[in-house]
Design a protein around this motif. Structure first.
Motif, PDB file in Angstrom:
ATOM      1  N   GLU A  43     103.108   3.632 -25.743  1.00 28.42           N
ATOM      2  CA  GLU A  43     102.916   3.325 -24.511  1.00 28.42           C
ATOM      3  C   GLU A  43     102.257   2.088 -24.256  1.00 28.42           C
ATOM      4  O   GLU A  43     102.516   0.946 -23.420  1.00 28.42           O
ATOM      5  CB  GLU A  43     101.986   4.451 -23.799  1.00 28.42           C
ATOM      6  N   VAL A  52     102.046   8.751 -28.930  1.00 33.28           N
ATOM      7  CA  VAL A  52     101.834   8.616 -27.428  1.00 33.28           C
ATOM      8  C   VAL A  52     101.078   7.012 -26.922  1.00 33.28           C
ATOM      9  O   VAL A  52     101.661   6.245 -26.586  1.00 33.28           O
ATOM     10  CB  VAL A  52     100.979   9.715 -26.832  1.00 33.28           C
ATOM     11  N   LEU A  53      99.878   6.986 -27.723  1.00 28.64           N
ATOM     12  CA  LEU A  53      99.121   5.820 -27.382  1.00 28.64           C
ATOM     13  C   LEU A  53      99.743   4.606 -27.715  1.00 28.64           C
ATOM     14  O   LEU A  53      99.935   3.613 -26.856  1.00 28.64           O
ATOM     15  CB  LEU A  53      97.726   5.786 -27.863  1.00 28.64           C
ATOM     16  N   ASP A  68      90.156  10.294 -24.600  1.00 31.01           N
ATOM     17  CA  ASP A  68      90.566  11.633 -25.165  1.00 31.01           C
ATOM     18  C   ASP A  68      90.544  11.535 -26.561  1.00 31.01           C
ATOM     19  O   ASP A  68      89.995  12.461 -27.201  1.00 31.01           O
ATOM     20  CB  ASP A  68      92.148  11.980 -24.748  1.00 31.01           C
ATOM     21  N   ASP A 113      97.577  10.660 -19.171  1.00 28.76           N
ATOM     22  CA  ASP A 113      98.796   9.730 -18.791  1.00 28.76           C
ATOM     23  C   ASP A 113      98.421   8.209 -18.516  1.00 28.76           C
ATOM     24  O   ASP A 113      99.363   7.506 -18.181  1.00 28.76           O
ATOM     25  CB  ASP A 113      99.452  10.231 -17.603  1.00 28.76           C
ATOM     26  N   LEU A 145      93.784   8.232 -22.505  1.00 28.95           N
ATOM     27  CA  LEU A 145      94.128   8.397 -23.894  1.00 28.95           C
ATOM     28  C   LEU A 145      93.267   7.989 -24.917  1.00 28.95           C
ATOM     29  O   LEU A 145      92.639   8.879 -25.725  1.00 28.95           O
ATOM     30  CB  LEU A 145      95.531   7.828 -24.382  1.00 28.95           C
ATOM     31  N   ARG A 197     105.057  15.675 -27.567  1.00 30.63           N
ATOM     32  CA  ARG A 197     104.653  14.756 -26.165  1.00 30.63           C
ATOM     33  C   ARG A 197     104.894  15.469 -24.956  1.00 30.63           C
ATOM     34  O   ARG A 197     103.949  15.478 -24.005  1.00 30.63           O
ATOM     35  CB  ARG A 197     105.000  13.457 -26.432  1.00 30.63           C
ATOM     36  N   THR A 220      98.584  11.821 -31.014  1.00 30.43           N
ATOM     37  CA  THR A 220      98.281  11.439 -29.964  1.00 30.43           C
ATOM     38  C   THR A 220      98.474   9.799 -30.177  1.00 30.43           C
ATOM     39  O   THR A 220      98.828   9.073 -29.202  1.00 30.43           O
ATOM     40  CB  THR A 220      96.878  11.516 -29.491  1.00 30.43           C
ATOM     41  N   GLU A 221      97.918   9.381 -31.047  1.00 32.43           N
ATOM     42  CA  GLU A 221      98.097   7.908 -31.284  1.00 32.43           C
ATOM     43  C   GLU A 221      99.434   7.153 -31.855  1.00 32.43           C
ATOM     44  O   GLU A 221     100.164   6.476 -31.075  1.00 32.43           O
ATOM     45  CB  GLU A 221      97.076   7.523 -32.611  1.00 32.43           C
ATOM     46  N   VAL A 273      97.779  15.904 -22.987  1.00 31.51           N
ATOM     47  CA  VAL A 273      97.140  14.353 -23.170  1.00 31.51           C
ATOM     48  C   VAL A 273      97.163  13.843 -21.737  1.00 31.51           C
ATOM     49  O   VAL A 273      97.999  13.775 -20.928  1.00 31.51           O
ATOM     50  CB  VAL A 273      97.892  13.516 -24.188  1.00 31.51           C
TER      51      VAL A 273
END
Length: 231
Positions: free
Chosen positions: A223, A219-220, A79, A71, A76, A16, A215-216, A69
């Protein structure tokens, strides 16, 4: 430079904060997406890798070698849809046709192709249903959360994320099976152009799925959960 990277840092956090690390982990077969909660040291132990060797490779990675990625939650989501879901919608049906053709033509001399075909068809069915569920039922809630217009509870969203992560694990398992059955996408000496194309595209699919899931999962989802806790 390797001492600047803490080997006790989680893999998901490392990628990340340093997207250029993703290709390095791919090269070592380290699972940074579904296994993103594991520390680098733990992952190295599980793969029988020397931590110092991996740290040196990470330190040598140049910024820009990976995919940064956005922010924001909406960024996200955009993306993921534009760079991963749209790719899957186009690639999976196209790749299915070639996988079926190559298996039909070469399956007698390369029986492993039948297992690869079966795994791929299972993967295709699961992933296609998965991305529809995300886009219709989960991503709108995530975007609404950022816009402070979501009525979703923390428990509901966490349950949805847990379900999606279980599906990510299932997809990752099928991808790992395809890699194993193809002997790490090794191209046989008698492979025709279509056979080579299938293996190349399956390997590209695996790499894209790893970045997609990272990413999922790493990160996603975290968050979104963190933002929900502030409401």
């Amino acid at each position: 430079m390797s001492t600047a990277i803490d080997p006790e840092t989680q893999l998901g956090t490392l990628v990340r904060e340093n997207p250029q690390f993703a290709p390095v982990f791919e090269s070592f077969g380290i699972d940074y997406c579904c296994g993103g909660d594991a520390a680098l040291s733990q992952a190295c132990t599980e793969r029988n890798l020397e931590v110092e060797t991996v740290l040196e490779a990470l330190s040598a990675a140049e910024p820009g070698d990976g995919e940064a990625v956005p922010d924001t939650l909406s960024g996200l989501v955009d993306d993921i849809v534009e760079n991963h879901h749209d790719y899957l919608r186009a690639e999976l049906p196209s790749l299915e046709r070639v996988v079926r053709k190559v298996t039909r033509v070469h399956g007698d001399t390369h029986p492993e192709l039948h297992g690869i075909e079966s795994d791929f068809l299972d993967l295709k069915a699961e992933v296609e249903a998965h991305i529809v569920d995300e886009e219709e039922n989960v991503f709108p809630v995530v975007v609404a959360l950022e816009e402070e217009s979501s009525a979703a509870s923390s428990a509901e969203l966490v349950e949805a994320f847990d379900h999606l992560e279980d599906e990510h694990e299932a997809a990752a398992s099928l991808l790992a099976d395809i890699r194993a059955k193809s002997d790490d996408y090794a191209i046989p000496e008698d492979a025709c152009t279509s056979y080579r194309n299938v293996l190349d595209r399956l390997e590209m699919l695996e790499g894209d799925m790893h970045r997609h899931v990272h990413t999922e999962n790493n990160v996603l989802f975290p968050e979104a959960e963190a933002l929900l806790e502030t409401r």
